[in-house]
Design a protein around this motif. Structure first.
Motif, PDB file in Angstrom:
ATOM      1  N   LYS A  44      35.508 -67.569  10.225  1.00  0.00           N
ATOM      2  CA  LYS A  44      34.197 -67.085  10.667  1.00  0.00           C
ATOM      3  C   LYS A  44      33.083 -67.608   9.759  1.00  0.00           C
ATOM      4  O   LYS A  44      31.992 -67.948  10.225  1.00  0.00           O
ATOM      5  CB  LYS A  44      34.182 -65.556  10.694  1.00  0.00           C
ATOM      6  CG  LYS A  44      35.133 -64.943  11.712  1.00  0.00           C
ATOM      7  CD  LYS A  44      34.767 -65.354  13.124  1.00  0.00           C
ATOM      8  CE  LYS A  44      35.674 -64.698  14.151  1.00  0.00           C
ATOM      9  NZ  LYS A  44      35.376 -65.161  15.540  1.00  0.00           N
ATOM     10  N   ILE A  45      33.367 -67.676   8.461  1.00  0.00           N
ATOM     11  CA  ILE A  45      32.379 -68.234   7.523  1.00  0.00           C
ATOM     12  C   ILE A  45      32.091 -69.691   7.880  1.00  0.00           C
ATOM     13  O   ILE A  45      30.937 -70.127   7.917  1.00  0.00           O
ATOM     14  CB  ILE A  45      32.876 -68.119   6.075  1.00  0.00           C
ATOM     15  CG1 ILE A  45      32.965 -66.646   5.655  1.00  0.00           C
ATOM     16  CG2 ILE A  45      31.953 -68.881   5.115  1.00  0.00           C
ATOM     17  CD1 ILE A  45      33.594 -66.430   4.299  1.00  0.00           C
ATOM     18  N   GLY A  46      33.158 -70.454   8.153  1.00  0.00           N
ATOM     19  CA  GLY A  46      32.992 -71.849   8.544  1.00  0.00           C
ATOM     20  C   GLY A  46      32.183 -71.992   9.815  1.00  0.00           C
ATOM     21  O   GLY A  46      31.336 -72.886   9.940  1.00  0.00           O
ATOM     22  N   ASN A  94      21.033 -56.177  10.985  1.00  0.00           N
ATOM     23  CA  ASN A  94      22.425 -55.954  11.384  1.00  0.00           C
ATOM     24  C   ASN A  94      23.303 -57.040  10.784  1.00  0.00           C
ATOM     25  O   ASN A  94      22.860 -58.186  10.634  1.00  0.00           O
ATOM     26  CB  ASN A  94      22.543 -55.971  12.921  1.00  0.00           C
ATOM     27  CG  ASN A  94      23.808 -55.299  13.404  1.00  0.00           C
ATOM     28  OD1 ASN A  94      24.882 -55.515  12.864  1.00  0.00           O
ATOM     29  ND2 ASN A  94      23.683 -54.473  14.439  1.00  0.00           N
ATOM     30  N   HIS A  95      24.557 -56.692  10.465  1.00  0.00           N
ATOM     31  CA  HIS A  95      25.450 -57.642   9.816  1.00  0.00           C
ATOM     32  C   HIS A  95      26.694 -57.962  10.632  1.00  0.00           C
ATOM     33  O   HIS A  95      27.671 -58.455  10.085  1.00  0.00           O
ATOM     34  CB  HIS A  95      25.871 -57.109   8.429  1.00  0.00           C
ATOM     35  CG  HIS A  95      24.746 -57.067   7.446  1.00  0.00           C
ATOM     36  ND1 HIS A  95      24.707 -56.180   6.384  1.00  0.00           N
ATOM     37  CD2 HIS A  95      23.593 -57.789   7.370  1.00  0.00           C
ATOM     38  CE1 HIS A  95      23.601 -56.365   5.699  1.00  0.00           C
ATOM     39  NE2 HIS A  95      22.912 -57.336   6.272  1.00  0.00           N
ATOM     40  N   ASP A  96      26.660 -57.679  11.945  1.00  0.00           N
ATOM     41  CA  ASP A  96      27.828 -58.069  12.739  1.00  0.00           C
ATOM     42  C   ASP A  96      27.771 -59.570  13.030  1.00  0.00           C
ATOM     43  O   ASP A  96      26.732 -60.216  12.891  1.00  0.00           O
ATOM     44  CB  ASP A  96      27.914 -57.254  14.034  1.00  0.00           C
ATOM     45  CG  ASP A  96      26.815 -57.609  15.021  1.00  0.00           C
ATOM     46  OD1 ASP A  96      26.960 -58.620  15.727  1.00  0.00           O
ATOM     47  OD2 ASP A  96      25.792 -56.890  15.069  1.00  0.00           O
ATOM     48  N   TYR A  97      28.897 -60.125  13.444  1.00  0.00           N
ATOM     49  CA  TYR A  97      29.050 -61.575  13.586  1.00  0.00           C
ATOM     50  C   TYR A  97      28.020 -62.174  14.540  1.00  0.00           C
ATOM     51  O   TYR A  97      27.363 -63.168  14.216  1.00  0.00           O
ATOM     52  CB  TYR A  97      30.467 -61.900  14.068  1.00  0.00           C
ATOM     53  CG  TYR A  97      30.703 -63.368  14.335  1.00  0.00           C
ATOM     54  CD1 TYR A  97      30.992 -64.253  13.304  1.00  0.00           C
ATOM     55  CD2 TYR A  97      30.630 -63.878  15.638  1.00  0.00           C
ATOM     56  CE1 TYR A  97      31.208 -65.600  13.541  1.00  0.00           C
ATOM     57  CE2 TYR A  97      30.842 -65.226  15.888  1.00  0.00           C
ATOM     58  CZ  TYR A  97      31.132 -66.082  14.840  1.00  0.00           C
ATOM     59  OH  TYR A  97      31.338 -67.409  15.097  1.00  0.00           O
ATOM     60  N   GLY A 102      23.162 -65.318  15.834  1.00  0.00           N
ATOM     61  CA  GLY A 102      21.872 -65.513  16.497  1.00  0.00           C
ATOM     62  C   GLY A 102      20.753 -65.789  15.513  1.00  0.00           C
ATOM     63  O   GLY A 102      19.906 -66.660  15.742  1.00  0.00           O
ATOM     64  N   ILE A 103      20.753 -65.050  14.400  1.00  0.00           N
ATOM     65  CA  ILE A 103      19.731 -65.260  13.367  1.00  0.00           C
ATOM     66  C   ILE A 103      19.838 -66.656  12.771  1.00  0.00           C
ATOM     67  O   ILE A 103      18.828 -67.349  12.577  1.00  0.00           O
ATOM     68  CB  ILE A 103      19.866 -64.188  12.268  1.00  0.00           C
ATOM     69  CG1 ILE A 103      19.486 -62.816  12.822  1.00  0.00           C
ATOM     70  CG2 ILE A 103      18.978 -64.533  11.064  1.00  0.00           C
ATOM     71  CD1 ILE A 103      19.841 -61.663  11.903  1.00  0.00           C
ATOM     72  N   MET A 104      21.076 -67.096  12.496  1.00  0.00           N
ATOM     73  CA  MET A 104      21.285 -68.434  11.926  1.00  0.00           C
ATOM     74  C   MET A 104      20.765 -69.518  12.862  1.00  0.00           C
ATOM     75  O   MET A 104      20.144 -70.488  12.433  1.00  0.00           O
ATOM     76  CB  MET A 104      22.775 -68.655  11.639  1.00  0.00           C
ATOM     77  CG  MET A 104      23.374 -67.725  10.596  1.00  0.00           C
ATOM     78  SD  MET A 104      22.875 -68.102   8.916  1.00  0.00           S
ATOM     79  CE  MET A 104      24.023 -69.405   8.506  1.00  0.00           C
ATOM     80  N   VAL A 105      21.006 -69.343  14.165  1.00  0.00           N
ATOM     81  CA  VAL A 105      20.575 -70.346  15.142  1.00  0.00           C
ATOM     82  C   VAL A 105      19.051 -70.401  15.220  1.00  0.00           C
ATOM     83  O   VAL A 105      18.447 -71.480  15.172  1.00  0.00           O
ATOM     84  CB  VAL A 105      21.180 -70.048  16.530  1.00  0.00           C
ATOM     85  CG1 VAL A 105      20.506 -70.904  17.604  1.00  0.00           C
ATOM     86  CG2 VAL A 105      22.677 -70.308  16.523  1.00  0.00           C
TER      87      VAL A 105
END
Length: 384
Positions: A44-46, A94-97, A102-105
């Protein structure tokens, strides 16, 4: 030897690079630690780190298309920098996957759209002295060094939960500095004697972008898991931070003499030599992680694996993509290399990490050799 006083945009352009790469210095080494603290598995980190790189496939090209036709590159940089900071601030919600994905994108779509436009602005300000690009770009390396070294020492004593606040502060600084950078005075012609598609069809251009993709793919295990990898062998976070910083210090040293190396060795041998040294670097990290002296040497090789390759690539593109194609040439390098190559590197390293961490670095070494074999017979000197 008489030293000329820098032109007025020098420090403002340098300031942008300083904060942009300081942000990168907080993200690349430590964001995987933050994700691990939230309970995410290596795969998931990758994947999340791959998203950070994947937006570079589209973002630079979209923003570059707008910039090439509007001529307002720095206006676009200011808007994108502000929106990136606002989007990243949602990380506190929020810290769910899927929320983090979405935030990263969203934030990286805006953030990754800025650098290519600043690269073109810098080169245009330099005019015929493009080989002096490295003297401005080295301040990005200084920002990266300060970020990784200070954060490594801080995170040995403080909670990793501090990291999002540090990153958000640095992103706000990018926006503030971008407000001071002037637009280039040189207007690029709207038309070029060749279409962009005609330039892209040339075998040498296709090979260059393939080599850039593979070079960045080989960095996947380093950018995504190096901190976790070294922690697994007993290195403290502060020492790991210093190793990250050492690599960029070596990069700064190379940038100081890069303008001379480009004139003497030429772009071809700077690119090819960088690919070979990348393979050596990942081989050393994969096989001898407990040998501190070899890890120091491997970090010094960052001067080649990133520094010389990137500076030579910027110069190569500047001569191959002319007129209105300038921005899109730099954007394609960013999207295909750092974007697609970086995303692929993060993804495959995450998959291999679950099997055997060392195998990710050995795979990276093989990718570097493949890139050299591909580029050697085709990559030539750019036209003057």
């Amino acid at each position: 030897m008489q030293i000329k006083t820098p032109t007025p945009p020098y420090w403002r352009l340098s300031g942008f690079y300083l904060f942009y790469f300081a942000t990168l210095g907080a993200l690349l080494p430590y964001w995987s630690l933050y994700l691990q603290s939230l309970g995410f598995a290596p795969q998931k980190i990758g994947e999340l780190m791959a998203l950070l790189m994947a937006t570079r496939v589209l973002a630079p090209n979209i923003w570059s298309y707008i910039a090439d036709y509007s001529g307002k590159r720095m206006l676009i940089v200011r808007m994108a920098s502000l929106l990136a900071a606002l989007a990243f601030s949602a990380v506190y919600l929020n810290h769910d996957y899927w929320t983090l994905a979405g935030i990263m994108v969203v934030f990286s779509f805006f953030w990754n759209g800025t650098l290519a436009q600043v690269e073109v602005t810098t080169l245009t300000h330099l005019g015929k002295k493009t080989h002096h690009y490295s003297r401005i770009r080295l301040w990005g390396s200084v920002g990266f060094i300060l970020s990784v070294a200070l954060l490594g020492a801080i995170l040995d004593r403080a909670s990793i939960d501090l990291l999002p606040t540090v990153i958000l502060t640095l992103m706000a600084s990018i926006w503030l500095v971008s407000l001071t950078v002037p637009e280039s005075n040189m207007n690029l012609p709207r038309k070029d004697c060749r279409s962009l598609w005609e330039v892209l069809q040339k075998p040498e251009v296709l090979t260059f972008f393939a080599a850039a993709f593979l070079m960045q793919a080989s960095h996947g295990p380093y950018y995504t898991f190096y901190t976790l990898y070294m922690e697994g062998y007993g290195y403290s976070r502060s020492l790991i931070g210093y190793l990250w910083a050492l690599g960029v210090i070596a990069e700064v040293g190379l940038f100081l003499i890069m303008h001379r190396l480009l004139l003497t060795l030429g772009v071809r041998w700077m690119l090819l030599g960088s690919l070979l040294l990348a393979s050596l670097r990942w081989l050393l990290v994969g096989l001898f992680p407990t040998q501190f002296s070899l890890m120091v040497f491997a970090q010094i090789l960052h001067a080649a694996t990133f520094g010389s390759f990137h500076a030579a690539a910027i110069d190569w593109i500047h001569h191959r993509f002319t007129g209105a194609h300038q921005g899109r040439g730099q954007a394609l390098y960013s999207s295909l290399g750092f974007g697609a190559g970086g995303a692929f590197g993060s993804f495959y390293s995450g998959q291999l990490w679950a099997v055997e961490p060392r195998s990710a670095y050995l795979t990276a070494a093989a990718i570097g050799i493949a890139a050299f074999c591909l580029a050697y017979p085709i990559i030539n000197r750019p036209p003057r």
